[in-house]
Design an enzyme around this catalytic site. Structure first.
Site, PDB file in Angstrom:
ATOM      1  N   CYS A   1       0.848  -1.346   0.098  1.00  0.00           N
ATOM      2  CA  CYS A   1       0.027  -0.085  -0.022  1.00  0.00           C
ATOM      3  C   CYS A   1       0.789   1.350  -0.043  1.00  0.00           C
ATOM      4  CB  CYS A   1      -0.896   0.041   1.198  1.00  0.00           C
ATOM      5  SG  CYS A   1      -2.294  -1.444   1.245  1.00  0.00           S
TER       6      CYS A   1
HETATM    7  N1  LIG Z   1      -2.825  -5.810   2.296  1.00  0.00           N
HETATM    8  C1  LIG Z   1      -3.114  -4.680   2.934  1.00  0.00           C
HETATM    9  O1  LIG Z   1      -2.871  -4.560   4.005  1.00  0.00           O
HETATM   10  C2  LIG Z   1      -4.076  -3.661   2.172  1.00  0.00           C
HETATM   11  C3  LIG Z   1      -4.816  -2.828   3.061  1.00  0.00           C
HETATM   12  C4  LIG Z   1      -5.689  -1.933   2.534  1.00  0.00           C
HETATM   13  C5  LIG Z   1      -5.957  -2.090   1.249  1.00  0.00           C
HETATM   14  N2  LIG Z   1      -5.357  -2.932   0.348  1.00  0.00           N
HETATM   15  C6  LIG Z   1      -5.782  -3.082  -1.223  1.00  0.00           C
HETATM   16  O2  LIG Z   1      -6.542  -4.107  -1.174  1.00  0.00           O
HETATM   17  C7  LIG Z   1      -6.416  -4.321  -2.618  1.00  0.00           C
HETATM   18  C8  LIG Z   1      -5.936  -5.946  -2.461  1.00  0.00           C
HETATM   19  O3  LIG Z   1      -4.764  -6.154  -1.740  1.00  0.00           O
HETATM   20  P1  LIG Z   1      -4.316  -7.434  -1.164  1.00  0.00           P
HETATM   21  O4  LIG Z   1      -3.139  -7.232  -0.200  1.00  0.00           O
HETATM   22  O5  LIG Z   1      -5.365  -8.341  -0.598  1.00  0.00           O
HETATM   23  O6  LIG Z   1      -3.954  -8.312  -2.327  1.00  0.00           O
HETATM   24  P2  LIG Z   1      -3.371  -9.893  -2.492  1.00  0.00           P
HETATM   25  O7  LIG Z   1      -2.423  -9.723  -3.587  1.00  0.00           O
HETATM   26  O8  LIG Z   1      -2.991 -10.330  -1.326  1.00  0.00           O
HETATM   27  O9  LIG Z   1      -4.666 -10.547  -3.039  1.00  0.00           O
HETATM   28  C9  LIG Z   1      -5.371 -10.115  -4.297  1.00  0.00           C
HETATM   29  C10 LIG Z   1      -5.825 -11.426  -4.747  1.00  0.00           C
HETATM   30  O10 LIG Z   1      -6.767 -11.290  -5.843  1.00  0.00           O
HETATM   31  C11 LIG Z   1      -6.566 -12.370  -6.936  1.00  0.00           C
HETATM   32  N3  LIG Z   1      -6.680 -11.807  -8.346  1.00  0.00           N
HETATM   33  C12 LIG Z   1      -6.191 -11.243  -8.984  1.00  0.00           C
HETATM   34  N4  LIG Z   1      -6.893 -10.737 -10.144  1.00  0.00           N
HETATM   35  C13 LIG Z   1      -7.869 -11.417 -10.173  1.00  0.00           C
HETATM   36  C14 LIG Z   1      -8.905 -11.463 -10.918  1.00  0.00           C
HETATM   37  N5  LIG Z   1      -9.049 -10.746 -12.140  1.00  0.00           N
HETATM   38  N6  LIG Z   1     -10.037 -12.272 -10.403  1.00  0.00           N
HETATM   39  C15 LIG Z   1     -10.165 -12.715  -9.254  1.00  0.00           C
HETATM   40  N7  LIG Z   1      -8.948 -12.573  -8.468  1.00  0.00           N
HETATM   41  C16 LIG Z   1      -7.842 -11.793  -8.719  1.00  0.00           C
HETATM   42  C17 LIG Z   1      -5.097 -12.770  -6.545  1.00  0.00           C
HETATM   43  O11 LIG Z   1      -4.749 -13.918  -7.334  1.00  0.00           O
HETATM   44  C18 LIG Z   1      -4.988 -12.509  -5.043  1.00  0.00           C
HETATM   45  O12 LIG Z   1      -5.354 -13.835  -4.469  1.00  0.00           O
HETATM   46  C19 LIG Z   1      -5.353  -3.821  -3.142  1.00  0.00           C
HETATM   47  O13 LIG Z   1      -6.180  -2.630  -3.930  1.00  0.00           O
HETATM   48  C20 LIG Z   1      -4.881  -3.203  -2.105  1.00  0.00           C
HETATM   49  O14 LIG Z   1      -4.068  -1.901  -2.186  1.00  0.00           O
HETATM   50  C21 LIG Z   1      -4.534  -3.723   0.708  1.00  0.00           C
END
Ligand SMILES: NC(=O)c1ccc[n+]([C@@H]2O[C@H](COP(=O)([O-])OP(=O)(O)OC[C@H]3O[C@@H](n4cnc5c(N)ncnc54)[C@H](O)[C@@H]3O)[C@@H](O)[C@H]2O)c1
Length: 428
Positions: free
Chosen positions: A265
């Site tokens: 992030c």
């Molecule tokens: N990790 C954090 O602490 C956090 C906190 C707040 C916001 N976010 C935001 O949340 C969002 C997700 O982050 P995350 O950390 O969970 O990412 P992540 O990489 O852990 O998880 C994302 C998941 O989406 C899947 N994916 C990708 N493309 C896809 C598709 N077309 N269809 C279905 N699944 C698909 C991936 O395989 C993965 O399992 C991002 O925008 C991030 O900025 C993350």
């Protein structure tokens, strides 16, 4: 009007650090969840009650499975659910510009299966306007009217992985809708699982709120990293200064310096705003400056390592270096954008023989831009004593810091672990 009955089924797309805990939370209140992910391994793990995220654990996933959570890679099943919550990655591309490939890919894959009455919520962090400009027209191209046939909201995720003080349920949740009906639908859904839901007037306001939160962190971390460099040159202990300043009961929030920014992030999201602001003829100067200071930190730490070895009549080249903690923050297994890896690269480039120890990362994982054929070293008095330099990059609680201090020849501490000066500890 969207009615959230007991039979209401939630679909979560993207079962990563954000999607998985949210899915589990819905199952806690008895709402069945169908998770979607393009990663078949995650789908298999969920269906077998296994976790692939260390701080979540198998037991929680198994409990979720028993309470109605399942997963699939088949997007045609999107019609089976009443809400679709999108939690896919939003990285930067090679030019450090927003890469909406995953968000667009998801909505395109869902599009043929969306049906009347569904609520769609985007949770992925992004620039203001994404929901209105990228999702809404695509949904309406199917002949649906947003706000009447399908409800569309943006509701940013606020996760602090590894922080036991907050849970998905207790972290207040922002929601902005494309229309008042969309907002009401979003509030109704999230109130089922979140104690405090905070409505805002638009999806753009919700998108911008998330960016403000992350930019606030990036800028303040940049500030304290710069203060660390200045304090170091002046021979002042920055941690003592932060502790003292934090006694002020108003108007000061402590931030702590480190070896640079990490995680999916904070190093990434601010630049979503930078890109969008350009379309309005505006520069995001604070963001750029903080980004520059934070991304230069590994170089500064490397310089401190070089000087500390030099002081001991050693060169970096040929030295044995042990990096402690390679996840981007303490007590998690997330390696994304970890500055520890940048430091491992710098050490290797300068000819050091690099090893690492991290109880959260037993094997160095496959990464797009980094390759280390390494496994975590066991920390014993003998192993610690065998290195020329031990670099504390991430201060996991599991490390035995007194033992490390007793046996290490030289410790370079980027996290302020050792409060008192010691002959074998160098702050960086
Ligand atoms: N990790 C954090 O602490 C956090 C906190 C707040 C916001 N976010 C935001 O949340 C969002 C997700 O982050 P995350 O950390 O969970 O990412 P992540 O990489 O852990 O998880 C994302 C998941 O989406 C899947 N994916 C990708 N493309 C896809 C598709 N077309 N269809 C279905 N699944 C698909 C991936 O395989 C993965 O399992 C991002 O925008 C991030 O900025 C993350």
């Amino acid at each position: 009007m969207l009615v959230i009955a007991n039979t209401f089924r939630v679909g979560i797309i993207g079962l990563g650090y954000v999607g998985l805990p949210l899915a589990l939370r819905f199952t806690e209140v008895g709402m069945p969840v169908l998770g979607f992910d393009i990663d078949e391994e995650k789908v298999r793990a969920i269906d077998q009650g296994r976790s692939y995220i260390k701080h979540i654990g198998d037991a929680a996933v198994e409990r979720g499975r028993q309470h109605g959570m399942s997963a699939t890679a088949d997007f045609s099943r999107a019609a089976e659910v009443d809400a679709l919550i999108i939690c896919v990655p939003t990285p930067l591309d090679q030019y450090r510009e927003p890469d909406l490939r995953f968000v667009i890919g998801t909505i395109e894959a869902l599009l043929p299966h969306i049906r009347r009455g569904q609520l769609i919520s985007l949770e992925s962090t992004t620039y203001p306007g994404t929901t209105e400009e990228e999702l809404k027209p695509r949904i309406e191209s199917r002949g649906f009217k947003v706000g009447e046939d399908v409800f569309l909201v943006f509701s940013p995720e606020r996760e602090d992985p590894g922080n036991p003080k907050f849970t998905t349920q207790t972290i207040p949740k922002i929601v902005g809708g494309c229309t008042p009906a969309c907002l009401s639908a979003g509030i109704a859904l999230y109130r089922k699982v979140i104690d405090t839901v905070v409505p805002v007037s638009s999806t753009q306001a919700a998108e911008m709120t998330k960016l403000l939160e992350n930019i606030h962190r990036a800028v303040n971390i940049g500030l304290v990293n710069e203060m660390k460099i200045i304090a170091d040159r002046m021979g002042i202990d920055i941690y003592e200064v932060i502790r003292a300043a934090a006694t002020k009961p108003f108007g000061f929030v402590p931030y702590y310096p480190g070896p640079g920014l990490g995680g999916h992030c904070i190093p990434v999201d601010p630049f979503y705003l930078t890109w969008k602001a350009r379309a309005y003829g505006l520069n995001t100067r604070f963001i750029e400056l903080a980004g520059q200071i934070n991304s230069d930190m590994p170089q500064w730490v490397m310089q401190k390592i070089t000087e500390a070895l030099n002081h001991r009549e050693r060169s970096v080249k040929g030295s044995k270096a042990l990096v402690l903690g390679i996840a981007y923050k303490k007590n998690v297994d997330d390696m994304r954008e970890s500055p520890a890896v940048a430091l491992m690269e710098l050490l290797r480039t300068k000819g050091a023989v690099v090893s690492y120890a991290d109880p959260w990362v037993p094997i160095f994982p496959k990464m797009r831009e980094h390759h280390f054929d390494l496994a975590s070293v066991e920390l014993t008095p003998e192993s610690v004593a065998s290195y020329d330099v031990v670099l504390i990059a991430t201060n996991h609680d599991a490390f035995d810091y007194p033992m490390i201090q007793t046996y290490a020849k030289l410790i370079v501490d980027t996290r302020g672990v050792y409060l008192d000066p010691a002959p074998n500890v160098v702050r960086a």
